[in-house]
Design an enzyme around this catalytic site. Structure first.
Site, PDB file in Angstrom:
ATOM      1  N   LYS A  59       0.828  -1.211   0.000  1.00 46.77           N
ATOM      2  CA  LYS A  59       0.000   0.000   0.000  1.00 46.77           C
ATOM      3  C   LYS A  59       0.864   1.264   0.000  1.00 46.77           C
ATOM      4  CE  LYS A  59      -2.188  -0.826   3.904  1.00 46.77           C
ATOM      5  NZ  LYS A  59      -1.472  -2.045   4.351  1.00 46.77           N
ATOM      6  N   ARG A 114      -9.012   1.320   9.510  1.00 47.40           N
ATOM      7  CA  ARG A 114      -8.608  -0.056   9.785  1.00 47.40           C
ATOM      8  C   ARG A 114      -9.647  -0.804  10.614  1.00 47.40           C
ATOM      9  NH1 ARG A 114      -2.641   0.630   9.132  1.00 47.40           N
ATOM     10  NH2 ARG A 114      -1.523  -1.182   9.819  1.00 47.40           N
TER      11      ARG A 114
END
Ligand code: AMP
Length: 220
Positions: free
Chosen positions: A14, A89
């Protein structure tokens, strides 16, 4: 103005892709991990709250990280797009983000999920290195620097993150599967989810993301 989230397990690439996307499309990349490591290094109040969690590979409390990231977004020029790397998250973080972005009239365009299996993740993380000076990220196996242990971009020494050890990876993976993976279904349900193969070479992933971005029909 393109607004993206990069979702996926630790070590899936990422950060690397966020930097490439930022350069390709003129976006601002906001990495929650980089921001927290900066706060810890600077010894700020946020850094002191976050340190124990980051070291052990567990998640910083939702309220702490959400405030930090929304403040980061507010520093991005309203005329510019951004990429969120590592945030949200958890489902509560995603909900807080959604509310925060709606209030700012800066909704997300897409969430790109980096798909990768656990074995590959561990292999990637233990061989990950980054530049202690400019933060460029390498992988000894998959994306090595031209000169061993030296950053291609600025010539400084490469270092290993304190949480990139085999024991911490196990915790971070379990945390990911339990708390973050449910976001895949969450974003699928609201039609924002796009998938890429995180195990593919970085150039191929970059191309796949570029196609996704182009299919959104927006400019950076
Ligand atoms: P990363 O660099 O994305 O792997 O993040 C490193 C560490 O920072 C994680 O293991 C967590 O302890 C913390 N962290 C980063 N992003 C978040 C987030 N969105 N929520 C909670 N903790 C986070």
């Amino acid at each position: 103005m393109l607004r993206l989230v990069l979702l996926g397990p630790p070590g899936a690439g990422k950060g690397t892709q966020a930097k490439r996307l930022a350069a390709d499309f003129g976006l601002v990349a906001l990495s929650s991990g980089d921001i927290l490591r900066g706060e810890i290094k600077a010894g700020t109040a946020v850094g002191k709250k976050a340190e124990g969690y980051v070291k052990s590979g567990t998640l910083v409390p939702d309220a702490v990280i959400t405030e930090v990231m929304l403040a980061g977004i507010d520093r991005v020029d309203p005329g510019a797009g951004f990429i969120l790397d590592g945030f949200p998250r958890t489902v509560p973080q995603a909900e807080a983000l959604e509310g925060g972005l709606a209030a700012r009239r800066r909704p997300l365009d897409a969430v790109i999920d980096f798909d990768m299996n656990d074995g590959e993740i561990v292999r990637r993380i233990v061989s990950r290195r980054s530049c202690g000076n400019c933060g460029a990220v390498y992988n000894l196996e998959f994306l090595p620097p031209r000169v061993p242990d030296v950053c291609d971009a600025c010539g400084s020494a490469l270092v290993q993150r304190v949480d990139d050890t085999e024991t911490t990876v196990v915790t971070r993976l379990a945390t990911y599967r339990r708390q973050t993976a449910p976001l895949v279904a969450h974003y699928e349900a609201c039609g924002l989810l796009r998938r890429v193969d995180g195990a593919a070479p970085a150039d191929r992933v970059q191309l796949a993301i570029r196609r996704i971005v182009e299919s959104l029909g927006k400019r950076g």
